[in-house]
Design an enzyme around this catalytic site. Structure first.
Site, PDB file in Angstrom:
ATOM      1  N   SER A  12       0.856  -1.195   0.000  1.00 38.79           N
ATOM      2  CA  SER A  12       0.000   0.000   0.000  1.00 38.79           C
ATOM      3  C   SER A  12       0.885   1.236   0.000  1.00 38.79           C
ATOM      4  O   SER A  12       1.677   1.444   0.928  1.00 38.79           O
ATOM      5  CB  SER A  12      -0.879   0.027   1.254  1.00 38.79           C
ATOM      6  N   HIS A  37      -1.377  -1.303  -4.231  1.00 37.13           N
ATOM      7  CA  HIS A  37      -2.620  -0.941  -3.548  1.00 37.13           C
ATOM      8  C   HIS A  37      -2.651   0.560  -3.295  1.00 37.13           C
ATOM      9  O   HIS A  37      -1.723   1.123  -2.713  1.00 37.13           O
ATOM     10  CB  HIS A  37      -2.693  -1.708  -2.225  1.00 37.13           C
ATOM     11  N   MET A  72     -12.196   4.500   0.009  1.00 33.88           N
ATOM     12  CA  MET A  72     -12.789   4.760   1.324  1.00 33.88           C
ATOM     13  C   MET A  72     -13.462   6.115   1.229  1.00 33.88           C
ATOM     14  O   MET A  72     -13.020   7.105   1.808  1.00 33.88           O
ATOM     15  CB  MET A  72     -11.690   4.709   2.394  1.00 33.88           C
TER      16      MET A  72
END
Ligand code: DX5
Ligand code: ZN
Length: 229
Positions: A12, A37, A72
């Protein structure tokens, strides 16, 4: 062609040097990353703010593997085309982001991307029971989303339930949050195949010292594959 359920490591870039994303992405890919990611946070669905479709589009030329975009944000639907235009390969929406995940997943696929659905720690596996043929990936959050470097929350029973619900369907189980060489074997044994890792990959390394990234990625992969029990 059989579905690839082998262990895949997806660093990430939330833990990368924000002033140097292009080189950081090239460094982790040269050191064995299988996917990249990308955590998109809107400061509303989660209490943190990262980047949007314009930045993701700028990352695209540097990603030679799979660009795995974790949204998100709430709402999701108004931004699906922008992330398709940005070049996302996999676009994952949170089931908690709105009342119409069944429609959102179809819209993501219709825009030419693989569709993913993410579950916060408090959301049960059963929540995706009617979505299994609409999704290509289920992301099990093992932290409450919003930040890197948090402590791993054990979700192995949820992973096992999902693994049996999925059956032979070509659906990845992705784990996100607190993955490192000590937690990777737990989630792999429970049935996960995509392991997101931020702090555990980027710690101690840099674009000038990428070998550290490689060692960190290998450690996570090896423990997940039970090479180092
Ligand atoms: C958190 C993000 C994760 C995070 C993982 O909300 O979705 O992808 O970057 O970072 P670590 O591996 O440090 O927990
Ligand atoms: Zn994430």
């Amino acid at each position: 062609m059989s579905f690839d359920r082998s262990i895949k490591i997806a660093p990430s870039i939330l833990s990368a040097d924000f002033a140097n994303f292009g080189q950081e992405i090239q460094a982790i890919e040269s050191q064995g990353a299988d996917w990249v990611h990308i955590d998109v946070m809107d400061g509303h669905f989660v209490p943190n703010l990262t980047f949007g479709p314009m930045a993701v589009k700028a990352f695209r030329p540097h990603v030679k593997t799979v660009m795995d975009v974790h949204l998100m944000i709430a709402p999701v639907d108004p931004y699906i085309d922008a992330y398709a235009d940005a070049g996302a390969d996999v676009l994952t929406a949170h089931i908690e982001a709105g009342p119409h995940i069944h429609r959102t997943l179809q819209a993501i696929r219709a825009a030419g991307m693989k569709a993913g659905v993410a579950l916060n720690p408090g959301t049960p596996a059963e929540a995706v029971a009617h979505l299994l043929d609409l999704t290509d990936l289920i992301c099990v959050m093992t932290v409450n989303p919003g930040f890197g470097g948090q402590k791993f929350i054990d979700m192995t029973s949820k992973i096992r339930s999902l693994r049996s619900m999925i059956g032979d369907r070509p659906v990845h189980i992705e784990i996100d949050g607190g993955v490192d060489p000590s937690t990777a074997p737990l989630v792999a044994e429970a049935g996960a195949d995509v392991l997101v890792a931020g702090s555990a990959v980027f710690k101690g390394g840099s674009v000038n010292d990428p070998d550290v990234y490689g060692a960190n990625i290998r450690n996570i992969r090896d423990t997940a594959n039970g090479v180092w029990a």
